[in-house]
Each structure stands twice: as structure tokens, then as C-alpha cells.
Design a protein around this motif. Sequence first.
Motif, PDB file in Angstrom:
ATOM      1  N   ILE A  24       0.796  60.098  82.686  1.00 51.88           N
ATOM      2  CA  ILE A  24       1.010  60.868  81.457  1.00 51.88           C
ATOM      3  C   ILE A  24       1.110  59.957  80.231  1.00 51.88           C
ATOM      4  N   HIS A  25       0.619  60.475  79.087  1.00 47.87           N
ATOM      5  CA  HIS A  25       0.645  59.696  77.842  1.00 47.87           C
ATOM      6  C   HIS A  25       1.759  60.141  76.895  1.00 47.87           C
ATOM      7  N   ASP A  26       2.544  61.140  77.289  1.00 43.82           N
ATOM      8  CA  ASP A  26       3.578  61.677  76.406  1.00 43.82           C
ATOM      9  C   ASP A  26       4.914  60.998  76.735  1.00 43.82           C
ATOM     10  N   PHE A  82      -6.057  67.156  89.459  1.00 43.78           N
ATOM     11  CA  PHE A  82      -7.018  66.336  88.712  1.00 43.78           C
ATOM     12  C   PHE A  82      -6.747  66.367  87.214  1.00 43.78           C
ATOM     13  N   GLN A  83      -7.137  65.267  86.562  1.00 40.40           N
ATOM     14  CA  GLN A  83      -7.025  65.181  85.098  1.00 40.40           C
ATOM     15  C   GLN A  83      -7.825  66.323  84.455  1.00 40.40           C
ATOM     16  N   ASN A  84      -9.041  66.525  84.926  1.00 37.93           N
ATOM     17  CA  ASN A  84      -9.887  67.592  84.398  1.00 37.93           C
ATOM     18  C   ASN A  84      -9.884  68.756  85.378  1.00 37.93           C
ATOM     19  N   GLN A 137      -2.506  52.194  78.986  1.00 39.51           N
ATOM     20  CA  GLN A 137      -3.658  52.345  78.092  1.00 39.51           C
ATOM     21  C   GLN A 137      -4.796  53.156  78.731  1.00 39.51           C
ATOM     22  N   ASN A 138      -5.623  53.784  77.895  1.00 38.36           N
ATOM     23  CA  ASN A 138      -6.845  54.416  78.387  1.00 38.36           C
ATOM     24  C   ASN A 138      -7.673  53.362  79.102  1.00 38.36           C
ATOM     25  N   GLY A 139      -8.117  53.711  80.314  1.00 37.13           N
ATOM     26  CA  GLY A 139      -8.952  52.779  81.059  1.00 37.13           C
ATOM     27  C   GLY A 139      -8.175  51.743  81.853  1.00 37.13           C
ATOM     28  N   ALA A 140      -6.837  51.859  81.868  1.00 37.47           N
ATOM     29  CA  ALA A 140      -6.023  50.856  82.565  1.00 37.47           C
ATOM     30  C   ALA A 140      -6.206  50.905  84.079  1.00 37.47           C
ATOM     31  N   GLY A 141      -6.684  52.040  84.581  1.00 36.90           N
ATOM     32  CA  GLY A 141      -6.897  52.156  86.028  1.00 36.90           C
ATOM     33  C   GLY A 141      -5.975  53.155  86.709  1.00 36.90           C
ATOM     34  N   LYS A 142      -5.328  54.007  85.934  1.00 37.47           N
ATOM     35  CA  LYS A 142      -4.343  54.943  86.486  1.00 37.47           C
ATOM     36  C   LYS A 142      -4.990  55.995  87.386  1.00 37.47           C
ATOM     37  N   THR A 143      -6.043  56.644  86.864  1.00 37.77           N
ATOM     38  CA  THR A 143      -6.723  57.668  87.659  1.00 37.77           C
ATOM     39  C   THR A 143      -7.387  57.037  88.876  1.00 37.77           C
ATOM     40  N   THR A 144      -7.957  55.863  88.666  1.00 36.61           N
ATOM     41  CA  THR A 144      -8.571  55.137  89.782  1.00 36.61           C
ATOM     42  C   THR A 144      -7.544  54.902  90.885  1.00 36.61           C
ATOM     43  N   PHE A 145      -6.345  54.473  90.494  1.00 35.28           N
ATOM     44  CA  PHE A 145      -5.295  54.196  91.474  1.00 35.28           C
ATOM     45  C   PHE A 145      -4.943  55.438  92.301  1.00 35.28           C
ATOM     46  N   ASP A 177     -23.389  51.412  76.979  1.00 36.66           N
ATOM     47  CA  ASP A 177     -24.467  51.625  77.949  1.00 36.66           C
ATOM     48  C   ASP A 177     -24.021  52.364  79.212  1.00 36.66           C
ATOM     49  N   ARG A 178     -22.755  52.777  79.216  1.00 38.46           N
ATOM     50  CA  ARG A 178     -22.180  53.462  80.378  1.00 38.46           C
ATOM     51  C   ARG A 178     -22.612  54.926  80.400  1.00 38.46           C
ATOM     52  N   ASN A 179     -22.748  55.484  81.595  1.00 40.49           N
ATOM     53  CA  ASN A 179     -22.927  56.927  81.723  1.00 40.49           C
ATOM     54  C   ASN A 179     -21.632  57.624  81.275  1.00 40.49           C
ATOM     55  N   PHE A 194     -20.143  60.207  82.085  1.00 33.34           N
ATOM     56  CA  PHE A 194     -19.292  60.756  83.149  1.00 33.34           C
ATOM     57  C   PHE A 194     -18.560  59.670  83.941  1.00 33.34           C
ATOM     58  N   ASP A 195     -18.888  58.411  83.698  1.00 29.64           N
ATOM     59  CA  ASP A 195     -18.154  57.323  84.332  1.00 29.64           C
ATOM     60  C   ASP A 195     -17.081  56.738  83.419  1.00 29.64           C
ATOM     61  N   LEU A 196     -16.748  57.466  82.361  1.00 30.47           N
ATOM     62  CA  LEU A 196     -15.661  57.017  81.490  1.00 30.47           C
ATOM     63  C   LEU A 196     -14.342  57.587  81.999  1.00 30.47           C
ATOM     64  N   SER A 197     -13.236  56.943  81.633  1.00 33.91           N
ATOM     65  CA  SER A 197     -11.932  57.531  81.908  1.00 33.91           C
ATOM     66  C   SER A 197     -11.745  58.713  80.958  1.00 33.91           C
ATOM     67  N   GLY A 198     -10.736  59.557  81.240  1.00 31.59           N
ATOM     68  CA  GLY A 198     -10.507  60.754  80.426  1.00 31.59           C
ATOM     69  C   GLY A 198     -10.349  60.427  78.947  1.00 31.59           C
ATOM     70  N   GLY A 199      -9.534  59.427  78.666  1.00 31.95           N
ATOM     71  CA  GLY A 199      -9.275  59.066  77.281  1.00 31.95           C
ATOM     72  C   GLY A 199     -10.506  58.471  76.606  1.00 31.95           C
ATOM     73  N   GLN A 200     -11.285  57.726  77.368  1.00 32.20           N
ATOM     74  CA  GLN A 200     -12.513  57.135  76.794  1.00 32.20           C
ATOM     75  C   GLN A 200     -13.507  58.244  76.435  1.00 32.20           C
ATOM     76  N   MET A 201     -13.546  59.291  77.261  1.00 29.77           N
ATOM     77  CA  MET A 201     -14.445  60.402  76.983  1.00 29.77           C
ATOM     78  C   MET A 201     -14.024  61.124  75.699  1.00 29.77           C
ATOM     79  N   GLU A 245     -13.517  44.057  87.896  1.00 29.22           N
ATOM     80  CA  GLU A 245     -12.403  44.529  88.706  1.00 29.22           C
ATOM     81  C   GLU A 245     -11.476  45.444  87.906  1.00 29.22           C
ATOM     82  N   ILE A 246     -11.190  46.623  88.462  1.00 30.60           N
ATOM     83  CA  ILE A 246     -10.354  47.610  87.767  1.00 30.60           C
ATOM     84  C   ILE A 246      -8.886  47.442  88.188  1.00 30.60           C
ATOM     85  N   LEU A 247      -8.633  47.274  89.475  1.00 34.47           N
ATOM     86  CA  LEU A 247      -7.271  47.003  89.954  1.00 34.47           C
ATOM     87  C   LEU A 247      -7.255  45.595  90.547  1.00 34.47           C
TER      88      LEU A 247
HETATM   89  N1  LIG Z   1     -17.306  56.137  88.164  1.00 35.60           N
HETATM   90  C1  LIG Z   1     -17.077  55.031  87.452  1.00 35.60           C
HETATM   91  N2  LIG Z   1     -17.959  54.016  87.381  1.00 35.60           N
HETATM   92  C2  LIG Z   1     -17.733  52.901  86.674  1.00 35.60           C
HETATM   93  N3  LIG Z   1     -16.600  52.697  85.953  1.00 35.60           N
HETATM   94  C3  LIG Z   1     -15.677  53.655  85.969  1.00 35.60           C
HETATM   95  C4  LIG Z   1     -15.860  54.868  86.708  1.00 35.60           C
HETATM   96  N4  LIG Z   1     -14.767  55.646  86.520  1.00 35.60           N
HETATM   97  C5  LIG Z   1     -13.942  54.957  85.705  1.00 35.60           C
HETATM   98  N5  LIG Z   1     -14.496  53.751  85.370  1.00 35.60           N
HETATM   99  C6  LIG Z   1     -13.872  52.714  84.521  1.00 35.60           C
HETATM  100  O1  LIG Z   1     -12.730  52.209  85.183  1.00 35.60           O
HETATM  101  C7  LIG Z   1     -11.675  51.956  84.256  1.00 35.60           C
HETATM  102  C8  LIG Z   1     -10.429  52.673  84.740  1.00 35.60           C
HETATM  103  O2  LIG Z   1     -10.662  54.071  84.655  1.00 35.60           O
HETATM  104  P1  LIG Z   1      -9.530  55.129  84.977  1.00 35.60           P
HETATM  105  O3  LIG Z   1     -10.162  56.478  84.922  1.00 35.60           O
HETATM  106  O4  LIG Z   1      -8.818  54.744  86.216  1.00 35.60           O
HETATM  107  O5  LIG Z   1      -8.565  54.900  83.715  1.00 35.60           O
HETATM  108  P2  LIG Z   1      -7.217  55.631  83.312  1.00 35.60           P
HETATM  109  O6  LIG Z   1      -6.134  54.608  83.321  1.00 35.60           O
HETATM  110  O7  LIG Z   1      -7.013  56.832  84.173  1.00 35.60           O
HETATM  111  O8  LIG Z   1      -7.527  56.024  81.791  1.00 35.60           O
HETATM  112  P3  LIG Z   1      -7.203  57.347  80.933  1.00 35.60           P
HETATM  113  O9  LIG Z   1      -5.810  57.172  80.408  1.00 35.60           O
HETATM  114  O10 LIG Z   1      -8.182  57.272  79.817  1.00 35.60           O
HETATM  115  O11 LIG Z   1      -7.391  58.552  81.798  1.00 35.60           O
HETATM  116  C9  LIG Z   1     -12.185  52.435  82.885  1.00 35.60           C
HETATM  117  O12 LIG Z   1     -12.567  51.342  82.095  1.00 35.60           O
HETATM  118  C10 LIG Z   1     -13.383  53.306  83.218  1.00 35.60           C
HETATM  119  O13 LIG Z   1     -14.356  53.234  82.205  1.00 35.60           O
END
Ligand SMILES: Nc1ncnc2c1ncn2[C@@H]1O[C@H](COP(=O)(O)OP(=O)(O)OP(=O)(O)O)[C@@H](O)[C@H]1O
Lengths: 283, 271
Positions: free
Chosen positions: B196-198, B86-88, B40-48, A140-142, A144-151, B21-23
Motif C-alpha cells: 500500500i502507498h497510503d 490483485f492490484q488490478n 517506491q513504484n517498481g521496487a518489486g512489491k507486486t513481483t514479491f 521501449d518496454r511493453n 503491460f510489463d510496467l508496474s501499476g504505478g509506472q502504468m 534483477e528485480i529482487l
Molecule cells: N512482466 C514483466 N516483464 C518485465 N519487467 C517487469 C514485468 N513486470 C514488472 N516488471 C518490472 O519489474 C519491476 C518491479 O515491478 P513490480 O510490479 O513488482 O513493482 P511494484 O513495487 O509492485 O510497483 P508499484 O508500486 O508501481 O505497483 C518494475 O520496474 C517493472 O517495470
Amino acid sequence: MSKIVVENLKYKYPATDFLALDGISFSAKAGEFIGIIGKNGSGKSTLCQAIAGLVPNFYKGSYGGKVMVDDIEVKNVDISDLCEKVGTVFQNPFNQVTGSKLTVYEEISFGLENLGIPKEEMIQRIDEAMELLDITKYKDRNPFDLSGGQMQRMAIASIIAMQPEVIVLDEPTSQLDPQGREEVYQAVQKLSKKGITIFMVEHNMEKIASYSDRVLIIDDGKQIAYDTPQKIFSRDDLDEYGIEAPAFTKICRELGKKNPVTGCYPVTLEEANDLLKKDKGEM
Amino acid sequence: MDNNKILEMKALHFSYTEGDEILKGLDFVIDERSTAIIGQNGAGKTTFVKLLKGLLRPTSGSIHFEGNDIANMTVAQLAKHIGMVFQNPNDQIFKNRVIDEVMFGPLKIGMAESVAKQKADEALELVGLKDLAEKNPYDLGLSSRKLVAIASIIAMDTKVIIFDEPTIAQDYHGKELIKSVIRKLRFEGKTVITIIHDMDFVADTFERAIVFAKGNILLDGTTRDVFAKEDILKEAYLEQPNVTKLCQSLGYDEVFLTTEEFITYQKAKAK
Ligand SMILES: Nc1ncnc2c1ncn2[C@@H]1O[C@H](COP(=O)(O)OP(=O)(O)OP(=O)(O)O)[C@@H](O)[C@H]1O
Ligand SMILES: Nc1ncnc2c1ncn2[C@@H]1O[C@H](COP(=O)(O)OP(=O)(O)OP(=O)(O)O)[C@@H](O)[C@H]1O
Ligand SMILES: [Mg+2]
Ligand SMILES: [Mg+2]
């Protein structure tokens, strides 16, 4: 019987003065897993687009030779008709998102809606694909609010749910965590065992080596080789094409360890382990 | 040593939405060592790293840059000290000429035009894109666009440089190039943080690795120590580097990080 036949394919993008593809010829059987490798700009993505018909029907440009999927000549059919047969995961997942859908679930169902599949089957396929890529909890998430890997996972799920006969994956796991990447490879291999033909573009040679039935090297639009991973990675001229052999192959080459039966260097961990463990025992 | 604390995180919490909570309370220090953040994907790295840039602000807790709480700094002030690729790359690039894109950041943080031009030229040279300076970034493939994004940040000459997945789409040559860029920046006294994932790349390039898992830090140490911990890595959806895996399955107790290391060891033993 070949599923895909590519014959002397040549292609030039509009307003360019070089052949992005220059005489590519190969064929693949149903269920084969084909790896495509080569340096940046060598023509891998262009070849993917040519298999999916986007080259030349979307990009235009000058085109010679042909690409056949079963008895269909790709350039003679509508892209939208071909996408039932050939699904593509594009190199940049950020570009794959349609941008018009509000949720991950809708994004994945988008491709299916146009196929005229019964609602029930649609739901089942979407659920399976999301489960497989471990993104069910984000349905149900938008997007564009996914992480890179989730996308990137969502992009792969969208194509798998469509169940095409041929799947072209252009660096689909570049942003996946190591276990996620391995899981995607195993899932794709399962599809190939079911008869789906796979084309995989990848810079990670360990993955290419352990999953491909055959590997195509492209350089400067030209086909350099099309052979088993063992033969490909035992070549002495990989440097010229900007390709690094798998870590296991590099080690065995330096230590002079060839597989006595095939005369090739090992390309996977298991092969290298078998050859090297005897050595260790002797020490 | 206090001057080693480039960035300090104190009980850092962050959520995008309430209740998710992400972090989850990070306490650690980033020092001068080149550092990889893996997980892991979604661990919170980019957020951090977005928090480090001030693009997001902590839900609670704090981040200190060279001793100062960044809560008191604007994004523009932080940009003078902390650069991030940026990642993208599409999130970053918006000019129609590569050279304009690469000069944009330096100009924005107040560099004189002539200095910005010089830094931009140097950065483009460093990533091997000098010949593309006049091109439109949108006409470039993903791999080159990512290098433009990298050059744009290097040209800003900040103390801290963050790379979010720099090797996406890079071939062998491109990866080696980015390794050498990271080593050069480190040598010049920059603090380089890379997501990085590599794992092979991490083993070959970084002094320190930090494992993020579900908003916490699961492991933190030298790359060799971190990659020795097979079980914990698994728990974080990671793997050991390829050569480390091979040597482990061969029964070696030593942790090898690169193929060269193992080959040298083997050749020495054979003598
Ligand atoms: N704008 C947003 N709104 C809500 N949730 C978000 C948003 N951006 C990211 N998230 C969620 O926060 C969590 C952490 O995302 P983040 O992008 O920090 O992960 P990541 O560790 O960089 O992952 P990846 O390795 O896939 O890039 C993920 O579960 C993601 O779905
Ligand atoms: N839309 C386009 N218009 C013009 N030229 C293009 C276009 N897309 C690609 N090219 C050019 O065609 C050649 C092959 O590009 P392609 O993207 O197929 O390479 P690739 O092997 O996929 O590279 P990478 O590893 O960087 O993804 C390159 O010289 C590229 O610049
Ligand atoms: Mg490509
Ligand atoms: Mg990320």
C-alpha cells in the motif's frame, strides 16, 4: 472570463432510473485548480466525462443543461475534436492503455499523432513528459510489463504531452508512491500556473487541500458546495457526504484552533504548524 | 519460535529478464503480525507477492511456507493456503455474476458447494456488497469491483491473505471498512500482508512495516519505528504519515501515528 461554465447540468445513464448528475452549476477560470470530492458513486467520474464530452456523446443517455469550454458547447462537438482542448486521465490506468501499441513510447505518442504536430516538436514533448513522470528508462518496454504505478505515470504523461487547455484527472495518483504523488501534484500545479485549467478528483484530502484553488463537493449527483479548501473543510457536515477533513484540520478542530484572520480551521501542514507552534512554546 | 515463521524467504532472487534483477537476495520472515509492504513504484512489491503465490518462481533462493519449500508445491496447492487480491481487479474478475465470482475461488480449492456459498455470502456481507450479489461485476465502478475482488479472496478462508493496493479508488468509508476487515482477519489468526502507498492507512492499521527499495529491504520493524526514520523513508521515495510530519515540524520527539493519538496527548497535556 471563465474557461469552463457548467449550467444546471443533469444527466442520466441509459437504462438507469436516477440522475447521476443533478443540477451542477459552477464556473472555473483559466489556470484554476479545481478539486472534486465526494463519496464513491457520488458522480465525480461522470462529471469528468461530461467536461470531456464523453457524457453524453459517447455514453448517450438523457442530458439537460450545458457545459461550455470557452464558447464551445461540449455536447455539440465531436469527442475527437474536443480532446485537443480537454485531456482526460481516466480513473483506471489499466483501461487507458490502448493495447494496440508495443512500447511505452508509442503509447505516449499515440494521442499526439492525431494532432498533426511536427515530428520534431512531438519528440520533444514526449521526451519532456516521460522525464517529468520519471519513466524515460521504460520507453521501449511493453506497457503491460510496467508496474501499476509506472502504468499510471504513463497515462499522465500521455495527456501532458498533448498540452490541452483543460486537464481532467480522475484519481490519477492512486497507485503512485508518496513522493511520486507529490511530484505529480507539483507538476500539475505548474501547468495550472501556466494557464491550464485543472480538474482533479481525489480521495486524499491533504492533497486536495494544499493544491486546489476551489473545491467542489458532490453527493448523490448534487452539488453541495463550491468554495475554497479552508471554507470547505471547516464545514460541520462533511460526515454526511462521506468526506474526512485533512489530518491537520481534524487535529485543529479537536483542539479548537481556528485561524483568527479567516475564522477557518487550517487545512495544510504549514497552516497547522503556524497555529500550533505557539502553543508548544508556551508549555 | 518456529511456529511464528509463516513464510520464510532465503536468499530470494528474481529477474524477469537476464541482467535486470528485480529482487536482490531477500532474507526475512513473515510472522503473524499484520504487515505492510511499502516502497517506491517498481521496487518489486507486486513481483514479491506473485512469488509467494507461485505465479512466478525464484531465479534462485527459496520461499518456505510453514517450513515447506514452495518450489515443491503447485500453484493450485498453494492457493489453498495463500490468497491474493490483485492490484488490478480486472486481472482477477471474469465471471458475470458477483456471487459466482466470489464462489469461484472457494470451489476451485475444493470447498463443497454449500460451504462455498456460505463463505461467499459472509465475505460479501463483510465488505458491504450483499445487495450486489446478483449484479454483473463489469457494471460496477472500480471501487466496488475492488471490493468484489477482496471478498473473493476472503471467501477462500486461507491462512495467508495478501492485499495488493486494496484502497485504490476507495472513499473514506471504504478505507475504514478495509481497515476493519484487516483487523478482523488478524484477530481470526490470519496472516495479512498488504502492499500500500497510503502511509496514514499503514500507521493506523499495521503492526509491522517493511520498506522495499530497489529489490532490497531497507527497513523492517514496528510501524512506529519505521515511521520514525524520516531520512531512510525519503531515500525509498516514501513519506511519514501526515500527523507524524506535523508533530515533527512542531518539534516533538515522540512519534505520533494517528491524529487521535496526538489529540489525546494534547488534551491530557492541557489539563
Ligand atoms: N512482466 C514483466 N516483464 C518485465 N519487467 C517487469 C514485468 N513486470 C514488472 N516488471 C518490472 O519489474 C519491476 C518491479 O515491478 P513490480 O510490479 O513488482 O513493482 P511494484 O513495487 O509492485 O510497483 P508499484 O508500486 O508501481 O505497483 C518494475 O520496474 C517493472 O517495470
Ligand atoms: N456506464 C454507466 N452506466 C450506468 N450507470 C453508471 C455508469 N457509470 C456510472 N454509473 C452510475 O452513476 C453514478 C455515479 O458514478 P460515478 O462513477 O460518476 O461516481 P464516482 O463519484 O466517480 O465514484 P467513485 O468514487 O467510486 O469513482 C453511480 O451510481 C454509478 O453506479
Ligand atoms: Mg470515479
Ligand atoms: Mg505493484
